[in-house]
Write a protein that holds these residues in place. Structure first.
Motif, PDB file in Angstrom:
ATOM      1  N   MET A 159      32.061 -15.212 -39.469  1.00 23.37           N
ATOM      2  CA  MET A 159      31.360 -14.250 -40.169  1.00 23.37           C
ATOM      3  C   MET A 159      29.859 -14.163 -39.556  1.00 23.37           C
ATOM      4  O   MET A 159      29.430 -15.184 -38.989  1.00 23.37           O
ATOM      5  N   HIS A 160      29.181 -13.105 -39.797  1.00 20.27           N
ATOM      6  CA  HIS A 160      27.851 -13.005 -39.315  1.00 20.27           C
ATOM      7  C   HIS A 160      26.905 -12.358 -40.366  1.00 20.27           C
ATOM      8  O   HIS A 160      27.396 -11.865 -41.354  1.00 20.27           O
ATOM      9  N   VAL A 161      25.684 -12.903 -40.342  1.00 17.75           N
ATOM     10  CA  VAL A 161      24.844 -12.801 -41.602  1.00 17.75           C
ATOM     11  C   VAL A 161      23.673 -11.916 -40.949  1.00 17.75           C
ATOM     12  O   VAL A 161      22.994 -12.154 -40.047  1.00 17.75           O
ATOM     13  N   VAL A 162      23.276 -10.627 -41.812  1.00 15.12           N
ATOM     14  CA  VAL A 162      22.259  -9.716 -41.416  1.00 15.12           C
ATOM     15  C   VAL A 162      21.515  -9.701 -42.468  1.00 15.12           C
ATOM     16  O   VAL A 162      21.870  -9.424 -43.657  1.00 15.12           O
ATOM     17  N   ALA A 163      19.968  -9.846 -42.209  1.00 13.45           N
ATOM     18  CA  ALA A 163      19.176  -9.341 -43.420  1.00 13.45           C
ATOM     19  C   ALA A 163      18.669  -8.053 -43.211  1.00 13.45           C
ATOM     20  O   ALA A 163      18.414  -7.597 -42.002  1.00 13.45           O
ATOM     21  N   THR A 164      18.355  -7.392 -44.319  1.00 15.15           N
ATOM     22  CA  THR A 164      17.516  -5.976 -44.239  1.00 15.15           C
ATOM     23  C   THR A 164      15.959  -6.377 -44.130  1.00 15.15           C
ATOM     24  O   THR A 164      15.578  -7.466 -44.569  1.00 15.15           O
ATOM     25  N   ALA A 165      15.273  -5.268 -43.758  1.00 12.82           N
ATOM     26  CA  ALA A 165      13.795  -5.593 -43.670  1.00 12.82           C
ATOM     27  C   ALA A 165      13.276  -4.221 -43.623  1.00 12.82           C
ATOM     28  O   ALA A 165      13.903  -3.204 -43.460  1.00 12.82           O
ATOM     29  N   GLY A 166      12.070  -3.846 -44.406  1.00 10.57           N
ATOM     30  CA  GLY A 166      11.569  -2.459 -44.417  1.00 10.57           C
ATOM     31  C   GLY A 166      10.944  -2.209 -45.493  1.00 10.57           C
ATOM     32  O   GLY A 166      10.840  -2.974 -46.531  1.00 10.57           O
ATOM     33  N   HIS A 167      10.052  -1.060 -45.492  1.00  9.52           N
ATOM     34  CA  HIS A 167       9.374  -0.830 -46.656  1.00  9.52           C
ATOM     35  C   HIS A 167      10.075  -0.516 -48.060  1.00  9.52           C
ATOM     36  O   HIS A 167      11.037  -0.195 -48.004  1.00  9.52           O
ATOM     37  N   VAL A 168       9.379  -0.586 -48.961  1.00  9.87           N
ATOM     38  CA  VAL A 168       9.843  -0.447 -50.277  1.00  9.87           C
ATOM     39  C   VAL A 168      10.473   1.016 -50.601  1.00  9.87           C
ATOM     40  O   VAL A 168       9.659   1.882 -49.913  1.00  9.87           O
ATOM     41  N   ASP A 169      11.595   1.213 -51.099  1.00 10.32           N
ATOM     42  CA  ASP A 169      12.041   2.506 -51.325  1.00 10.32           C
ATOM     43  C   ASP A 169      12.421   3.418 -50.015  1.00 10.32           C
ATOM     44  O   ASP A 169      12.486   4.505 -50.122  1.00 10.32           O
ATOM     45  N   HIS A 170      12.801   2.800 -48.916  1.00 14.66           N
ATOM     46  CA  HIS A 170      13.268   3.266 -47.871  1.00 14.66           C
ATOM     47  C   HIS A 170      14.723   3.183 -47.506  1.00 14.66           C
ATOM     48  O   HIS A 170      15.125   3.539 -46.855  1.00 14.66           O
ATOM     49  N   GLY A 171      15.435   2.690 -48.781  1.00 15.00           N
ATOM     50  CA  GLY A 171      16.950   2.896 -48.893  1.00 15.00           C
ATOM     51  C   GLY A 171      17.597   1.786 -48.403  1.00 15.00           C
ATOM     52  O   GLY A 171      19.015   1.831 -47.979  1.00 15.00           O
ATOM     53  N   LYS A 172      16.939   0.735 -48.347  1.00 20.14           N
ATOM     54  CA  LYS A 172      17.723  -0.524 -47.767  1.00 20.14           C
ATOM     55  C   LYS A 172      18.967  -0.860 -48.696  1.00 20.14           C
ATOM     56  O   LYS A 172      20.040  -1.176 -48.476  1.00 20.14           O
ATOM     57  N   SER A 173      18.814  -0.940 -50.071  1.00 19.64           N
ATOM     58  CA  SER A 173      19.837  -1.179 -50.906  1.00 19.64           C
ATOM     59  C   SER A 173      20.886  -0.260 -51.091  1.00 19.64           C
ATOM     60  O   SER A 173      21.971  -0.608 -51.055  1.00 19.64           O
ATOM     61  N   THR A 174      20.560   0.973 -51.049  1.00 17.59           N
ATOM     62  CA  THR A 174      21.416   2.178 -51.061  1.00 17.59           C
ATOM     63  C   THR A 174      22.331   2.086 -49.473  1.00 17.59           C
ATOM     64  O   THR A 174      23.353   2.347 -49.784  1.00 17.59           O
ATOM     65  N   LEU A 175      21.612   1.501 -48.392  1.00 16.58           N
ATOM     66  CA  LEU A 175      22.411   1.416 -47.159  1.00 16.58           C
ATOM     67  C   LEU A 175      23.312   0.354 -47.135  1.00 16.58           C
ATOM     68  O   LEU A 175      24.593   0.582 -47.107  1.00 16.58           O
ATOM     69  N   VAL A 176      23.070  -0.801 -47.990  1.00 15.90           N
ATOM     70  CA  VAL A 176      24.049  -1.913 -48.121  1.00 15.90           C
ATOM     71  C   VAL A 176      25.018  -1.554 -48.817  1.00 15.90           C
ATOM     72  O   VAL A 176      26.196  -1.848 -48.811  1.00 15.90           O
ATOM     73  N   ARG A 177      24.732  -0.669 -50.175  1.00 11.55           N
ATOM     74  CA  ARG A 177      25.550  -0.344 -51.026  1.00 11.55           C
ATOM     75  C   ARG A 177      26.818   0.698 -50.308  1.00 11.55           C
ATOM     76  O   ARG A 177      27.915   0.456 -50.512  1.00 11.55           O
ATOM     77  N   ALA A 178      26.067   1.635 -49.570  1.00  9.58           N
ATOM     78  CA  ALA A 178      27.195   2.423 -48.965  1.00  9.58           C
ATOM     79  C   ALA A 178      27.952   1.745 -47.792  1.00  9.58           C
ATOM     80  O   ALA A 178      29.227   1.994 -47.601  1.00  9.58           O
ATOM     81  N   LEU A 179      27.501   0.615 -47.033  1.00 13.60           N
ATOM     82  CA  LEU A 179      28.381   0.016 -46.124  1.00 13.60           C
ATOM     83  C   LEU A 179      29.243  -0.745 -46.708  1.00 13.60           C
ATOM     84  O   LEU A 179      30.470  -1.215 -46.126  1.00 13.60           O
ATOM     85  N   THR A 180      29.018  -1.561 -47.796  1.00 18.86           N
ATOM     86  CA  THR A 180      29.970  -2.626 -48.590  1.00 18.86           C
ATOM     87  C   THR A 180      30.754  -2.213 -49.772  1.00 18.86           C
ATOM     88  O   THR A 180      31.570  -2.808 -50.174  1.00 18.86           O
ATOM     89  N   GLY A 181      30.187  -0.979 -50.532  1.00 20.61           N
ATOM     90  CA  GLY A 181      30.686  -0.689 -51.749  1.00 20.61           C
ATOM     91  C   GLY A 181      30.387  -1.501 -52.773  1.00 20.61           C
ATOM     92  O   GLY A 181      31.163  -1.435 -54.038  1.00 20.61           O
ATOM     93  N   MET A 182      29.400  -2.425 -52.481  1.00 20.68           N
ATOM     94  CA  MET A 182      28.968  -3.555 -53.546  1.00 20.68           C
ATOM     95  C   MET A 182      27.366  -3.461 -53.783  1.00 20.68           C
ATOM     96  O   MET A 182      26.876  -2.557 -53.286  1.00 20.68           O
ATOM     97  N   GLU A 183      27.366  -3.663 -55.122  1.00 16.18           N
ATOM     98  CA  GLU A 183      25.880  -3.628 -55.713  1.00 16.18           C
ATOM     99  C   GLU A 183      24.955  -4.740 -55.196  1.00 16.18           C
ATOM    100  O   GLU A 183      25.261  -5.760 -55.952  1.00 16.18           O
TER     101      GLU A 183
END
Length: 593
Positions: free
Chosen positions: A1-25
């Motif tokens: 397994m590999h672990v990757v953290a997100t980083a970036g400005h608020v409301d730039h779509g980090k959670s939306t991106l993770v949701r699109a990649l994984t299908g998870m909330e």
């Protein structure tokens, strides 16, 4: 397994991106979903690819807002790589800079730029701007991918880029002592206390006894990526069901430790690198972030880049640990620091601080320290040394291979081992005498796949399509060559008369032989045992383009002079290539017609 953290400005779509990649909330709280803003750490995972070669990825989704910078550091700190997110329609923003300062302070060298919301604006400007900022940090030059979490555009490219990124990560240590920084703790009915964290090194197993503060606890159960496990090796996201503690007695910032293997200290000497300005400009009172812990510290300059930190309470620390020093008054990262000594001597005499700074600096004999470290580990990433403040100006006693310093004896051993691996593969599977890049890396225990290409060249081998072989190996089919000649003559006379299984068997062409022939470009496989010549699809397109559009499967079969057995998989093959398009259940058309 590999672990990757997100980083970036608020409301730039980090959670939306993770949701699109994984299908998870990844957002866990109702308030987060209502506000559309992450306020605490979120977790999700996915699997890219199929079979044993698939890549398992776990994401730590961090909040972007400045009010939650401490939570962001708790998620980013234990992760080995970062997915830095910038929105195409807004570009680089203030929290982008804040998050990059944290990445830089942590010395992260492995990352990927993702430009989101590319459906709302041309991503070129935001990409160029962000790459310029990232290049000035410890990340240096990184790959960039433009995506839209809303439409899904670019997600396949991002998945490929993430797989490439994980291929550059160093091989984790899976033996020895454990230090799991806790980022969440909660209770599950019938199970009791559960904590989660990112396991960066070592292995956890059910039944292990671990230290939690000054008391011992037992691992009652383990989960990773939502599945029960008897043991979990680094690097991994892991949930640990504990026996021997209440949920109120464990929280974010605590650590599960191998008993007796860690020194607890409240005084450390560090080498500090301010985010801006000089060491003298740093406030005396800061907050130090290590793993998921956040501890107030008092800073005492010793001289030059050397500083003594007195922690509000002890932590399990070792030399080489990286700290982020945050100014709580400004809600900003003030500096990064590398721990040099976890048991420093007291400073009781006048001038002792300056003497101590000189002692710490002299301990870094550039050539000797570099050669000794490389010799002990076999290979060290140059960027890691730079990020730690280790001088690398004199690499004369080691070999320089790309971004790595490598022990010459280790380099020679790797060359020999790679040649042996290739020859073993050729003896075992003559039809495919090539070793995959990942198999070669594992066989040699290479710390980075990036070392493989120069190693192949040094060993006099060939590297193509992600595989290693002897030069010229793999182009012929050995004993199957005579049967292949019969097949080629048959299809040259009748391009769409794909031979059936009895004919192929008579010619000595089983599925392995056909797969090998496809690999070297001599056939196109429509099914495991159904093949055409490489020119077959293009010939079929010329015949299909002459038909009235759209056309039926029967019309295509007659135009090609073949059977439904061949026509249907051939048409499906053309669909996959994008050369033909389904109009409805019974009709297709040539694309563009």
């Amino acid at each position: 397994m590999h672990v990757v953290a997100t980083a970036g400005h608020v409301d730039h779509g980090k959670s939306t991106l993770v949701r699109a990649l994984t299908g998870m909330e990844p957002d866990r709280f109702a308030e987060e979903k209502r506000r559309g803003m992450t306020i605490d750490l979120g977790y999700a995972w996915t699997r890219i690819g199929e079979g044993p070669g698939a890549t398992e990825l776990a994401f730590v989704d961090v909040p972007g807002h400045e009010r939650f910078i401490a939570s962001m550091l708790a998620g980013l700190g234990p992760a080995p790589a970062v997915m830095f997110v910038v929105a195409a329609d807004e570009g680089w923003r203030r929290q982008s800079e804040e998050h990059l300062a944290a990445v830089d302070a942590l010395g992260l060298t492995q990352g990927l730029l993702v430009v989101t919301r590319s459906d709302l604006a041309d991503p070129a400007r935001a990409t160029a701007e962000a790459l310029e900022h990232l290049a000035a940090s410890t990340l240096g030059t990184v790959d960039a991918v433009a995506v839209s979490g809303a439409t899904g555009a670019g997600l396949d490219d991002l998945r490929r880029a993430l797989v490439d990124l994980t291929g550059t990560l160093p091989v984790p240590r899976t033996d020895g002592r454990v230090r799991l920084w806790v980022d969440r703790s909660f209770t599950i009915r019938g199970a009791g206390t559960v904590v989660t964290g990112t396991l960066g090194a070592g292995t956890l197993a059910v039944g292990d006894t671990l230290a939690l503060g000054r008391r011992e606890v037992t691992v009652r159960g383990l989960q990773s990526l939502g599945a029960d496990a008897t043991s979990v090796a680094a690097v991994a996201r892991v949930a640990v069901n504990l026996r021997g503690t209440d949920v109120d007695d464990v929280s974010r910032g605590d650590a599960l430790l191998t008993p007796g293997a860690w020194a607890w200290t409240d005084v450390v000497d560090v080498r500090v690198r301010p985010h801006t300005g000089e060491v003298a400009d740093l406030p005396a009172e800061l907050v130090a972030h290590l793993g998921t812990a956040a501890v107030p510290v008092r800073l005492r300059p010793l001289g030059g880049a050397m500083v003594r930190l007195t922690l509000h309470h002890p932590l399990p620390v070792e030399p080489g640990d990286r700290l982020v020093l945050r100014d709580p008054g400004r809600h900003a990262v003030a500096a990064g620091a590398v721990v040099l000594d976890v048991a420093p001597p007291p400073l009781v005499r006048r001038g002792a601080a300056a003497v101590r700074a000189d002692d710490l600096a002299r301990a870094d004999d550039p050539a000797a320290a570099l050669a000794d470290r490389v010799r002990r580990t076999g290979a060290v990433r140059a960027a890691d040394l730079v990020a730690e403040g280790v001088p690398t100006q004199d690499p004369s006693r080691v070999s320089t291979v790309g971004a790595w310093f490598v022990d010459p004896a280790t380099w020679e051993r790797w060359q020999t081992g790679l040649g042996e691996a290739v020859d073993e593969q050729a003896r075992r599977t003559p039809l495919d005498p090539r070793v995959t890049a990942e198999a070669a890396r594992r066989r040699l225990d290479l710390p980075d796949r990036a070392l493989l290409a120069p190693l192949v060249e040094a060993a006099g081998l060939a590297y193509a399509d992600g595989r290693v072989a002897r030069p010229g190996a793999g182009t012929g089919l050995g004993p199957a060559e005579a049967g292949m000649a019969r097949l080629e003559a048959h299809l040259a006379a009748d391009p769409f008369a794909a031979p059936e299984r009895p004919e192929l068997d008579a010619w000595g062409l089983g599925v392995p032989e056909l797969a090998a022939a496809e690999r070297v470009g001599r056939v196109v496989r429509l099914a495991p045992d159904m093949v055409l010549l490489p020119t077959g699809p293009a010939q079929a397109m010329r015949a299909l383009a002459a038909l009235p559009q759209p056309f039926t499967t029967s019309e295509a079969r007659l135009a090609l002079g073949t059977t439904r057995r061949v026509a249907i998989p051939l048409l499906e093959h053309l669909d996959r290539r994008g050369w033909t398009v389904r109009v409805d259940g019974g009709h297709r058309r040539v694309k563009g017609r």
